[in-house]
Write a protein that holds these residues in place. Sequence first.
Motif, mmCIF file in Angstrom:
data_model
loop_
_atom_site.group_PDB
_atom_site.id
_atom_site.type_symbol
_atom_site.label_atom_id
_atom_site.label_comp_id
_atom_site.label_asym_id
_atom_site.label_seq_id
_atom_site.Cartn_x
_atom_site.Cartn_y
_atom_site.Cartn_z
ATOM 1 N N LEU A 1 36.010 117.074 63.683
ATOM 2 C CA LEU A 1 36.316 118.450 63.285
ATOM 3 C C LEU A 1 37.597 118.510 62.453
ATOM 4 C CD1 LEU A 1 35.442 120.465 66.520
ATOM 5 C CD2 LEU A 1 34.131 120.319 64.400
ATOM 6 N N ALA A 2 38.582 117.725 62.850
ATOM 7 C CA ALA A 2 39.832 117.685 62.074
ATOM 8 C C ALA A 2 39.567 117.164 60.666
ATOM 9 C CB ALA A 2 40.853 116.806 62.782
ATOM 10 N N ASN A 3 38.719 116.135 60.551
ATOM 11 C CA ASN A 3 38.379 115.602 59.226
ATOM 12 C C ASN A 3 37.617 116.632 58.391
ATOM 13 O OD1 ASN A 3 39.581 113.142 59.772
ATOM 14 N ND2 ASN A 3 37.690 112.192 60.507
ATOM 15 N N LEU A 4 36.713 117.370 59.057
ATOM 16 C CA LEU A 4 35.957 118.399 58.354
ATOM 17 C C LEU A 4 36.880 119.508 57.847
ATOM 18 C CD1 LEU A 4 32.801 118.648 60.648
ATOM 19 C CD2 LEU A 4 32.761 118.226 58.189
ATOM 20 N N GLN A 5 37.807 119.949 58.692
ATOM 21 C CA GLN A 5 38.739 120.988 58.275
ATOM 22 C C GLN A 5 39.557 120.544 57.070
ATOM 23 O OE1 GLN A 5 39.394 122.591 62.850
ATOM 24 N NE2 GLN A 5 41.146 122.504 61.502
ATOM 25 N N ARG A 6 39.972 119.274 57.096
ATOM 26 C CA ARG A 6 40.769 118.757 55.977
ATOM 27 C C ARG A 6 39.931 118.686 54.699
ATOM 28 N NH1 ARG A 6 40.759 113.788 54.299
ATOM 29 N NH2 ARG A 6 39.900 112.989 56.274
ATOM 30 N N LYS A 7 38.724 118.149 54.784
ATOM 31 C CA LYS A 7 37.884 117.986 53.604
ATOM 32 C C LYS A 7 37.394 119.321 53.041
ATOM 33 C CE LYS A 7 36.089 113.335 54.641
ATOM 34 N NZ LYS A 7 34.854 112.543 54.891
ATOM 35 N N ALA B 1 43.007 128.035 71.433
ATOM 36 C CA ALA B 1 44.081 128.970 71.100
ATOM 37 C C ALA B 1 45.445 128.336 71.324
ATOM 38 C CB ALA B 1 43.946 130.245 71.937
ATOM 39 N N ALA B 2 45.610 127.677 72.456
ATOM 40 C CA ALA B 2 46.893 127.043 72.773
ATOM 41 C C ALA B 2 47.244 125.959 71.763
ATOM 42 C CB ALA B 2 46.853 126.466 74.187
ATOM 43 N N ALA B 3 46.203 125.346 71.186
ATOM 44 C CA ALA B 3 46.423 124.283 70.200
ATOM 45 C C ALA B 3 46.582 124.819 68.786
ATOM 46 C CB ALA B 3 45.268 123.283 70.247
ATOM 47 N N GLY B 4 46.524 126.158 68.648
ATOM 48 C CA GLY B 4 46.686 126.758 67.331
ATOM 49 C C GLY B 4 45.405 126.887 66.539
ATOM 50 N N ASP B 5 44.265 126.693 67.206
ATOM 51 C CA ASP B 5 42.980 126.799 66.536
ATOM 52 C C ASP B 5 42.360 128.153 66.865
ATOM 53 O OD1 ASP B 5 40.793 126.162 65.031
ATOM 54 O OD2 ASP B 5 40.164 124.447 66.230
ATOM 55 N N SER B 6 41.192 128.423 66.315
ATOM 56 C CA SER B 6 40.489 129.677 66.567
ATOM 57 C C SER B 6 39.083 129.394 67.031
ATOM 58 C CB SER B 6 40.429 130.531 65.289
ATOM 59 O OG SER B 6 41.718 130.818 64.816
ATOM 60 N N MET B 7 38.551 130.324 67.831
ATOM 61 C CA MET B 7 37.179 130.160 68.297
ATOM 62 C C MET B 7 36.552 131.520 68.524
ATOM 63 S SD MET B 7 35.706 127.945 71.488
ATOM 64 C CE MET B 7 33.971 127.980 71.932
ATOM 65 N N ILE B 8 35.355 131.700 68.004
ATOM 66 C CA ILE B 8 34.589 132.916 68.226
ATOM 67 C C ILE B 8 33.384 132.544 69.077
ATOM 68 C CG2 ILE B 8 33.262 134.759 67.127
ATOM 69 C CD1 ILE B 8 34.989 134.497 64.697
ATOM 70 N N ALA C 1 39.032 122.181 53.520
ATOM 71 C CA ALA C 1 40.196 123.048 53.313
ATOM 72 C C ALA C 1 40.044 124.372 54.054
ATOM 73 C CB ALA C 1 40.428 123.292 51.827
ATOM 74 N N VAL C 2 39.654 124.276 55.329
ATOM 75 C CA VAL C 2 39.536 125.457 56.185
ATOM 76 C C VAL C 2 40.437 125.262 57.403
ATOM 77 C CG1 VAL C 2 37.200 125.997 55.412
ATOM 78 C CG2 VAL C 2 37.514 124.521 57.412
ATOM 79 N N GLY C 3 40.751 126.361 58.063
ATOM 80 C CA GLY C 3 41.713 126.292 59.149
ATOM 81 C C GLY C 3 41.148 126.110 60.530
ATOM 82 N N ASN C 4 39.831 126.286 60.706
ATOM 83 C CA ASN C 4 39.260 126.216 62.045
ATOM 84 C C ASN C 4 37.747 126.035 61.977
ATOM 85 O OD1 ASN C 4 38.167 128.939 61.665
ATOM 86 N ND2 ASN C 4 40.302 129.582 61.881
#
Length: 215
Positions: free
Chosen positions: A187-193, A119-126, A195-198
């Motif tokens: 995970l950052a590479n996956l989000q970029r490829k 959350a502090a890094a601007g990401d989301s987690m369920i 096109a998802v935010g978290n």
Amino acid sequence: MTTRLVIADDQASIRIGFRRIFEAQPDMRVVAEADNGIDALKAVHALAPDVLLADVRMPGMDGLELTRKVVESAPSVRVVVVTTFDLDDYVLTALREGACGFLLKRSRSGVLVEAVRAAAAGDSMISPEVTTRLLSRLRAPRKHVRRPTAPLTAREEEIARLVADGMTNSDIGAELFISAGTVKTHLANLQRKLAVGNRVGIAAWVWESGLMREL
């Protein structure tokens, strides 16, 4: 950098337990506690914490309304909703109101800490249990799933499956014998490829694409 937290829960024992978990971390500090939503909102406005951990059921103002008011009046504060009640309506409402995390109180301490850091890094987690249950309903692959902007590597596919299976970053690192930093990079590479935010977007793509059924 220290992450400053406000804990809002009507049970003193829960607040004490959360405080112990977070203040055991060298990069976290609890700056206030509240036993109801009204006082929690006042603390947010007075102290401008980085993260608010909010229970769903509280007197005066519940955690879902609190989330909406915090997002409207203090958008820099990230809200993580926690609850004893594993109900889909709570999850969807919390995310709709702008929460960046949804956890069950029975979650392991490591999951709680990871959710606050996300959350502090601007990401989301369920909560992994909630994520797995919700996303596993997507049993039939969709015919029109967004294609990655670049092919996924074998390692990226492996990590994407583990995310969809509800694993945290630390779980994935232990499973694959790689560092937490390496997991974050993948995970950052996956989000970029994708096109998802978290990570929730990654998990949804895995289930919708049928990747889980290729095991």
